[in-house]
Design a protein around this motif. Structure first.
Motif, PDB file in Angstrom:
ATOM      1  N   ASP A 196       0.844  -1.189   0.000  1.00 45.37           N
ATOM      2  CA  ASP A 196       0.000   0.000   0.000  1.00 45.37           C
ATOM      3  C   ASP A 196       0.885   1.248   0.000  1.00 45.37           C
ATOM      4  O   ASP A 196       1.623   1.481   0.954  1.00 45.37           O
ATOM      5  N   LEU A 197       0.796   2.037  -1.066  1.00 43.41           N
ATOM      6  CA  LEU A 197       1.627   3.226  -1.187  1.00 43.41           C
ATOM      7  C   LEU A 197       1.423   4.174  -0.003  1.00 43.41           C
ATOM      8  O   LEU A 197       2.362   4.803   0.478  1.00 43.41           O
ATOM      9  N   GLY A 198       0.189   4.262   0.490  1.00 43.01           N
ATOM     10  CA  GLY A 198      -0.105   5.174   1.581  1.00 43.01           C
ATOM     11  C   GLY A 198       0.599   4.834   2.880  1.00 43.01           C
ATOM     12  O   GLY A 198       0.752   5.696   3.757  1.00 43.01           O
ATOM     13  N   GLN A 199       1.052   3.598   3.005  1.00 46.53           N
ATOM     14  CA  GLN A 199       1.747   3.168   4.218  1.00 46.53           C
ATOM     15  C   GLN A 199       3.262   3.174   4.076  1.00 46.53           C
ATOM     16  O   GLN A 199       3.978   2.921   5.044  1.00 46.53           O
ATOM     17  N   ALA A 200       3.764   3.451   2.874  1.00 46.27           N
ATOM     18  CA  ALA A 200       5.213   3.405   2.633  1.00 46.27           C
ATOM     19  C   ALA A 200       5.892   4.647   3.202  1.00 46.27           C
ATOM     20  O   ALA A 200       5.340   5.753   3.179  1.00 46.27           O
ATOM     21  N   ARG A 201       7.105   4.449   3.693  1.00 47.26           N
ATOM     22  CA  ARG A 201       7.912   5.532   4.230  1.00 47.26           C
ATOM     23  C   ARG A 201       9.355   5.341   3.748  1.00 47.26           C
ATOM     24  O   ARG A 201       9.876   4.227   3.749  1.00 47.26           O
ATOM     25  N   ILE A 202      10.008   6.454   3.390  1.00 48.12           N
ATOM     26  CA  ILE A 202      11.416   6.394   2.993  1.00 48.12           C
ATOM     27  C   ILE A 202      12.228   7.243   3.954  1.00 48.12           C
ATOM     28  O   ILE A 202      11.934   8.421   4.170  1.00 48.12           O
ATOM     29  N   LYS A 203      13.264   6.641   4.515  1.00 49.35           N
ATOM     30  CA  LYS A 203      14.144   7.317   5.458  1.00 49.35           C
ATOM     31  C   LYS A 203      15.501   7.528   4.806  1.00 49.35           C
ATOM     32  O   LYS A 203      15.968   6.683   4.039  1.00 49.35           O
ATOM     33  N   GLY A 204      16.145   8.652   5.130  1.00 54.26           N
ATOM     34  CA  GLY A 204      17.487   8.920   4.619  1.00 54.26           C
ATOM     35  C   GLY A 204      17.560  10.106   3.686  1.00 54.26           C
ATOM     36  O   GLY A 204      18.636  10.418   3.151  1.00 54.26           O
TER      37      GLY A 204
ATOM     38  N   PRO B   1      -1.128   1.823  -6.567  1.00 52.59           N
ATOM     39  CA  PRO B   1      -0.698   1.858  -5.157  1.00 52.59           C
ATOM     40  C   PRO B   1       0.202   0.699  -4.750  1.00 52.59           C
ATOM     41  O   PRO B   1       0.580   0.590  -3.581  1.00 52.59           O
ATOM     42  N   ARG B   2       0.564  -0.176  -5.693  1.00 52.48           N
ATOM     43  CA  ARG B   2       1.268  -1.415  -5.349  1.00 52.48           C
ATOM     44  C   ARG B   2       2.768  -1.358  -5.651  1.00 52.48           C
ATOM     45  O   ARG B   2       3.452  -2.366  -5.570  1.00 52.48           O
TER      46      ARG B   2
END
Length: 287
Positions: free
Chosen positions: A161-169, A248-249
């Protein structure tokens, strides 16, 4: 290693002793599947993508060379992703299964070769073991004339789910998007509401994609930049090779060399990326 097919395309599948495996089509030197040793597919590939060599594959890891996007006079994203590569070597080293693919000027169709009048050799090396994927792209100027080039590995990661993705850095990293001026990212975690298309310049270190039950850690060398992209619902609807429920996938996070570099005669450039998967909340092994 074994010969295989992906759709109608000749391919090569490599498999490590621990069960990790990857499949690369000769068309485009295109990594279309990466399964970690637990059997989980980590890359997205659209079910509506053409798999007959008529157009670039939507998903996996397209090789971008010698032009990024429309930043030049050649074909969009360059010719490497629509040329036919050759398998040049394969084997197993320290438990990792690997294969290397090669593309030279002589492999190009006449019209493309005429539009790119430089002698070159590209090598793509793909290696898998356990929960790690190692990619290496080298560009060798085999001619007598320097040439400019950009390069990227346009990786499509499969997510729930794109809405739940997070990118750190990416905090405090300069980026450009569709707005007129560059900006610095303020947030520690990049999140997604809908469309996002950003080029981040001069990454200071590794990135981590937090995607549901797992985290993917990405480290790169040679590639100075990173592109983060999802088309959003409206733009996705206009893509004929993307099914209606797929937007969204996936998320694209690609190591890139955006500003063209000039490669002298006889010189070689190498870009590398290592991706490791770990359960959410734990840190992958250091590289």
């Amino acid at each position: 290693m074994r010969n295989s097919t992906f759709g109608q395309l000749p391919a090569v599948t490599i498999r490590a002793a621990d069960g990790a495996q990857a499949t690369v089509t000769l068309y485009g030197g295109h990594l279309v599947s990466w399964q970690t040793s637990d059997g989980q597919e980590r890359l997205f590939c659209s079910r509506d993508s053409a798999l007959d060599g008529s157009r670039a594959i939507r998903g996996g890891v397209p090789v971008i060379f010698p032009q990024f996007g429309a930043r030049g006079s050649g074909m969009r994203h360059g010719f490497a992703r629509v040329a036919t590569w050759q398998l040049s070597a394969s084997g197993e080293t320290d438990g990792a299964a690997w294969a290397q693919f090669c593309l030279t000027q002589s492999d190009l169709p006449e019209a493309i070769a005429a539009a790119w009048p430089y002698a070159f050799t590209l090598h793509l090396r793909v290696a898998v073991k356990a929960c790690a994927l190692d990619l290496s792209l080298s560009v060798h100027n085999t001619g007598e004339q320097a040439f400019p080039f950009s390069a990227a590995l346009h990786t499509y990661f499969a997510i729930d789910d794109l809405g739940q993705a997070r990118i750190k850095g990416l905090q405090r990293v300069r980026y450009s998007d569709e707005t007129p001026q560059d900006a610095l990212q303020a947030e520690e975690l990049l999140q997604f509401a809908d469309k996002l298309d950003r080029i981040y310049y001069q990454l200071p270190g590794a990135l981590a994609l937090q995607a549901g039950s797992h985290t993917l850690r990405m480290e790169q060398q040679g590639f100075t930049d990173a592109v983060v992209w999802n088309p959003g619902a409206q733009d996705a609807a206009a893509l004929p090779d993307l099914a209606g429920d797929e937007q969204p996938r996936f998320i694209c996070i690609e190591p890139a060399l955006i500003q063209p570099d000039t490669l002298a005669a006889g010189a070689e450039w190498v870009g590398r990326q290592r991706i490791e998967v770990s359960p959410a909340g734990s840190e992958p092994a250091s590289v």
